[in-house]
Design a protein around this motif. Sequence first.
Motif, PDB file in Angstrom:
ATOM      1  N   ALA A  96       0.828  -1.214   0.000  1.00 35.88           N
ATOM      2  CA  ALA A  96       0.000   0.000   0.000  1.00 35.88           C
ATOM      3  C   ALA A  96       0.858   1.258   0.000  1.00 35.88           C
ATOM      4  O   ALA A  96       0.557   2.241  -0.682  1.00 35.88           O
ATOM      5  CB  ALA A  96      -0.928  -0.003   1.206  1.00 35.88           C
ATOM      6  N   CYS A  97       1.931   1.250   0.752  1.00 32.15           N
ATOM      7  CA  CYS A  97       2.784   2.439   0.858  1.00 32.15           C
ATOM      8  C   CYS A  97       3.473   2.754  -0.460  1.00 32.15           C
ATOM      9  O   CYS A  97       3.618   3.914  -0.846  1.00 32.15           O
ATOM     10  CB  CYS A  97       3.827   2.249   1.953  1.00 32.15           C
ATOM     11  N   GLU A  98       3.892   1.715  -1.134  1.00 35.10           N
ATOM     12  CA  GLU A  98       4.604   1.901  -2.404  1.00 35.10           C
ATOM     13  C   GLU A  98       3.718   2.677  -3.389  1.00 35.10           C
ATOM     14  O   GLU A  98       4.168   3.615  -4.059  1.00 35.10           O
ATOM     15  CB  GLU A  98       4.966   0.531  -2.981  1.00 35.10           C
ATOM     16  N   ALA A  99       2.458   2.301  -3.444  1.00 35.53           N
ATOM     17  CA  ALA A  99       1.531   2.963  -4.365  1.00 35.53           C
ATOM     18  C   ALA A  99       1.200   4.380  -3.911  1.00 35.53           C
ATOM     19  O   ALA A  99       0.950   5.261  -4.734  1.00 35.53           O
ATOM     20  CB  ALA A  99       0.255   2.134  -4.470  1.00 35.53           C
ATOM     21  N   ALA A 100       1.219   4.614  -2.604  1.00 34.52           N
ATOM     22  CA  ALA A 100       0.806   5.919  -2.072  1.00 34.52           C
ATOM     23  C   ALA A 100       1.907   6.975  -2.142  1.00 34.52           C
ATOM     24  O   ALA A 100       1.623   8.167  -2.130  1.00 34.52           O
ATOM     25  CB  ALA A 100       0.348   5.759  -0.627  1.00 34.52           C
ATOM     26  N   CYS A 101       3.140   6.551  -2.215  1.00 35.82           N
ATOM     27  CA  CYS A 101       4.262   7.508  -2.132  1.00 35.82           C
ATOM     28  C   CYS A 101       4.326   8.390  -3.380  1.00 35.82           C
ATOM     29  O   CYS A 101       4.486   7.887  -4.487  1.00 35.82           O
ATOM     30  CB  CYS A 101       5.584   6.764  -1.960  1.00 35.82           C
ATOM     31  N   PRO A 102       4.240   9.731  -3.191  1.00 37.59           N
ATOM     32  CA  PRO A 102       4.235  10.629  -4.350  1.00 37.59           C
ATOM     33  C   PRO A 102       5.606  10.802  -4.995  1.00 37.59           C
ATOM     34  O   PRO A 102       5.709  11.307  -6.102  1.00 37.59           O
ATOM     35  CB  PRO A 102       3.737  11.954  -3.760  1.00 37.59           C
ATOM     36  N   VAL A 103       6.663  10.396  -4.286  1.00 35.93           N
ATOM     37  CA  VAL A 103       8.012  10.570  -4.842  1.00 35.93           C
ATOM     38  C   VAL A 103       8.694   9.229  -5.153  1.00 35.93           C
ATOM     39  O   VAL A 103       9.895   9.168  -5.405  1.00 35.93           O
ATOM     40  CB  VAL A 103       8.908  11.428  -3.912  1.00 35.93           C
ATOM     41  N   GLN A 104       7.923   8.161  -5.103  1.00 36.20           N
ATOM     42  CA  GLN A 104       8.441   6.815  -5.403  1.00 36.20           C
ATOM     43  C   GLN A 104       9.722   6.492  -4.636  1.00 36.20           C
ATOM     44  O   GLN A 104      10.740   6.142  -5.214  1.00 36.20           O
ATOM     45  CB  GLN A 104       8.662   6.655  -6.901  1.00 36.20           C
ATOM     46  N   ALA A 105       9.623   6.650  -3.331  1.00 36.48           N
ATOM     47  CA  ALA A 105      10.767   6.386  -2.461  1.00 36.48           C
ATOM     48  C   ALA A 105      10.744   4.976  -1.896  1.00 36.48           C
ATOM     49  O   ALA A 105      11.691   4.561  -1.241  1.00 36.48           O
ATOM     50  CB  ALA A 105      10.773   7.385  -1.302  1.00 36.48           C
ATOM     51  N   ILE A 106       9.656   4.231  -2.121  1.00 35.24           N
ATOM     52  CA  ILE A 106       9.474   2.959  -1.423  1.00 35.24           C
ATOM     53  C   ILE A 106       9.557   1.772  -2.388  1.00 35.24           C
ATOM     54  O   ILE A 106       8.927   1.780  -3.448  1.00 35.24           O
ATOM     55  CB  ILE A 106       8.125   2.938  -0.670  1.00 35.24           C
ATOM     56  N   PHE A 107      10.340   0.787  -1.961  1.00 33.50           N
ATOM     57  CA  PHE A 107      10.590  -0.391  -2.798  1.00 33.50           C
ATOM     58  C   PHE A 107      10.579  -1.647  -1.943  1.00 33.50           C
ATOM     59  O   PHE A 107      10.937  -1.599  -0.768  1.00 33.50           O
ATOM     60  CB  PHE A 107      12.002  -0.303  -3.421  1.00 33.50           C
ATOM     61  N   PRO A 108      10.229  -2.798  -2.557  1.00 34.30           N
ATOM     62  CA  PRO A 108      10.466  -4.056  -1.840  1.00 34.30           C
ATOM     63  C   PRO A 108      11.976  -4.237  -1.689  1.00 34.30           C
ATOM     64  O   PRO A 108      12.730  -3.746  -2.544  1.00 34.30           O
ATOM     65  CB  PRO A 108       9.885  -5.128  -2.770  1.00 34.30           C
ATOM     66  N   ASP A 109      12.430  -4.878  -0.634  1.00 36.97           N
ATOM     67  CA  ASP A 109      13.882  -4.891  -0.371  1.00 36.97           C
ATOM     68  C   ASP A 109      14.681  -5.568  -1.485  1.00 36.97           C
ATOM     69  O   ASP A 109      15.844  -5.249  -1.688  1.00 36.97           O
ATOM     70  CB  ASP A 109      14.224  -5.440   1.013  1.00 36.97           C
ATOM     71  N   ASN A 110      14.045  -6.429  -2.242  1.00 37.10           N
ATOM     72  CA  ASN A 110      14.781  -7.036  -3.360  1.00 37.10           C
ATOM     73  C   ASN A 110      14.620  -6.237  -4.655  1.00 37.10           C
ATOM     74  O   ASN A 110      15.058  -6.679  -5.718  1.00 37.10           O
ATOM     75  CB  ASN A 110      14.366  -8.497  -3.563  1.00 37.10           C
ATOM     76  N   GLY A 111      14.010  -5.076  -4.558  1.00 39.28           N
ATOM     77  CA  GLY A 111      13.800  -4.264  -5.756  1.00 39.28           C
ATOM     78  C   GLY A 111      14.328  -2.845  -5.612  1.00 39.28           C
ATOM     79  O   GLY A 111      14.008  -1.975  -6.416  1.00 39.28           O
ATOM     80  N   VAL A 112      15.133  -2.621  -4.575  1.00 35.01           N
ATOM     81  CA  VAL A 112      15.690  -1.282  -4.359  1.00 35.01           C
ATOM     82  C   VAL A 112      16.752  -1.012  -5.436  1.00 35.01           C
ATOM     83  O   VAL A 112      17.632  -1.845  -5.645  1.00 35.01           O
ATOM     84  CB  VAL A 112      16.341  -1.178  -2.956  1.00 35.01           C
TER      85      VAL A 112
END
Length: 79
Positions: free
Chosen positions: A45-61
Amino acid sequence: MPFVIAEPCIGVKDKSCVEVCPVNCIYEGGDQYYIHPDECIDCQACEAACPVQAIFPDNGVPEKWRPFIQKNKDFFEQK
Ligand code: SF4
């Protein structure tokens, strides 16, 4: 596979992620927000909500922000 907050959050701290996280595992930490790696249930949910695309799954950073995986962990270990 917890989610991780990376560099785009620094100085922005929009907080949309905090509002959508169903388990309240996103914490304020000075320069950015952090996701507790043991509390996160990987709902995305957080990944989709972040307006600056700062959030990633740990294997996708992205490579350049991989140190943020440890930075998120360290934040909770220092507490
Ligand atoms: Fe919270 Fe879901 Fe984001 Fe994990 S993936 S930090 S549980 S909103």
